[in-house]
Motif scaffolding. Sequence first.
Motif, PDB file in Angstrom:
ATOM      1  N   CYS A 113      -6.788   3.207  -6.404  1.00 12.92           N
ATOM      2  CA  CYS A 113      -6.922   4.657  -5.850  1.00 12.92           C
ATOM      3  C   CYS A 113      -8.437   4.402  -5.089  1.00 12.92           C
ATOM      4  N   ARG A 114      -7.703   4.287  -3.723  1.00  8.27           N
ATOM      5  CA  ARG A 114      -8.496   4.042  -2.125  1.00  8.27           C
ATOM      6  C   ARG A 114      -9.198   5.573  -2.229  1.00  8.27           C
ATOM      7  N   VAL A 115      -8.357   6.190  -1.672  1.00 13.03           N
ATOM      8  CA  VAL A 115      -8.822   8.412  -1.119  1.00 13.03           C
ATOM      9  C   VAL A 115      -7.682   8.851  -1.720  1.00 13.03           C
ATOM     10  N   TYR A 116      -8.253   9.962  -2.364  1.00 16.43           N
ATOM     11  CA  TYR A 116      -7.546  10.885  -3.096  1.00 16.43           C
ATOM     12  C   TYR A 116      -8.382  12.143  -2.677  1.00 16.43           C
ATOM     13  N   ALA A 117      -7.282  13.175  -1.627  1.00 16.25           N
ATOM     14  CA  ALA A 117      -8.504  14.038  -1.411  1.00 16.25           C
ATOM     15  C   ALA A 117      -7.409  15.426  -0.374  1.00 16.25           C
ATOM     16  N   PHE A 118      -8.107  16.599  -0.990  1.00 17.28           N
ATOM     17  CA  PHE A 118      -7.397  18.006  -0.965  1.00 17.28           C
ATOM     18  C   PHE A 118      -8.419  18.455  -0.070  1.00 17.28           C
ATOM     19  N   THR A 119      -8.096  18.889   1.218  1.00 15.15           N
ATOM     20  CA  THR A 119      -8.794  19.489   2.122  1.00 15.15           C
ATOM     21  C   THR A 119      -8.283  20.736   2.628  1.00 15.15           C
ATOM     22  N   MET A 129       0.971  -1.361  -0.235  1.00 13.74           N
ATOM     23  CA  MET A 129      -0.116  -0.278  -0.257  1.00 13.74           C
ATOM     24  C   MET A 129       0.592   1.271  -0.058  1.00 13.74           C
ATOM     25  N   ILE A 130       0.112   2.743  -0.773  1.00 14.26           N
ATOM     26  CA  ILE A 130       1.483   3.363  -0.805  1.00 14.26           C
ATOM     27  C   ILE A 130       0.164   4.424  -0.108  1.00 14.26           C
ATOM     28  N   ILE A 131       1.285   5.049   0.482  1.00 15.78           N
ATOM     29  CA  ILE A 131       0.277   6.547   0.409  1.00 15.78           C
ATOM     30  C   ILE A 131       0.787   8.174   0.913  1.00 15.78           C
ATOM     31  N   VAL A 132       0.329   8.711  -0.220  1.00 20.96           N
ATOM     32  CA  VAL A 132       0.779  10.662  -0.852  1.00 20.96           C
ATOM     33  C   VAL A 132       0.357  10.967   0.423  1.00 20.96           C
ATOM     34  N   ALA A 133       0.862  12.120   1.352  1.00 16.28           N
ATOM     35  CA  ALA A 133       0.354  12.536   2.438  1.00 16.28           C
ATOM     36  C   ALA A 133       1.158  14.684   2.004  1.00 16.28           C
ATOM     37  N   GLY A 134       1.180  15.698   2.522  1.00 12.56           N
ATOM     38  CA  GLY A 134       1.267  16.856   2.367  1.00 12.56           C
ATOM     39  C   GLY A 134       1.111  17.915   2.459  1.00 12.56           C
ATOM     40  N   THR A 135       1.681  18.599   2.230  1.00 13.99           N
ATOM     41  CA  THR A 135       0.636  20.447   1.408  1.00 13.99           C
ATOM     42  C   THR A 135       1.078  21.280   1.112  1.00 13.99           C
ATOM     43  N   VAL A 136      -0.059  22.067   0.618  1.00 16.51           N
ATOM     44  CA  VAL A 136       0.468  22.667  -0.408  1.00 16.51           C
ATOM     45  C   VAL A 136      -0.161  24.118   0.458  1.00 16.51           C
ATOM     46  N   ARG A 137       1.137  25.183   0.306  1.00 17.16           N
ATOM     47  CA  ARG A 137       0.804  26.360   0.814  1.00 17.16           C
ATOM     48  C   ARG A 137       0.286  27.041  -0.394  1.00 17.16           C
ATOM     49  N   LEU A 183      -4.330   7.754  -0.764  1.00 20.32           N
ATOM     50  CA  LEU A 183      -4.371   6.102  -0.101  1.00 20.32           C
ATOM     51  C   LEU A 183      -3.914   5.116  -1.893  1.00 20.32           C
ATOM     52  N   TRP A 184      -3.179   4.294  -2.312  1.00 16.70           N
ATOM     53  CA  TRP A 184      -3.030   3.367  -3.321  1.00 16.70           C
ATOM     54  C   TRP A 184      -2.703   1.516  -3.087  1.00 16.70           C
ATOM     55  N   ASP A 185      -3.192   1.288  -3.873  1.00 11.23           N
ATOM     56  CA  ASP A 185      -3.464  -0.495  -3.594  1.00 11.23           C
ATOM     57  C   ASP A 185      -1.209  -0.736  -3.819  1.00 11.23           C
TER      58      ASP A 185
END
Length: 100
Positions: free
Chosen positions: A35-41, A1-9, A55-57
Amino acid sequence: MIIVAGTVRMQPGTRARFLEEVASMVAASLEEPGCRVYAFTPDPDDADLIRLYELWDHQEALDQHFASQHMADWKERAASLPITSRDIMCYTVTDARPLG
């Protein structure tokens, strides 16, 4: 499983514009295999910060995502947005279990 996480200012006062521009890319990404989750919040405490979580398989699914037409289109649009910084990391997860 792959997680991509971070911030954009964003430059002050431009976060809503970013979220509008990214919406179609997010919708297309959520339709991609793997693709399980893809969110910009929006960050609730910082009006200029956006949080990213994906969140990627597996890595192959993420690689296909980066090669997709909607990502190419997004990169063109993003180049004109008032982004001041990005801090995005990719994590490989070898184990996951429910918490609690």
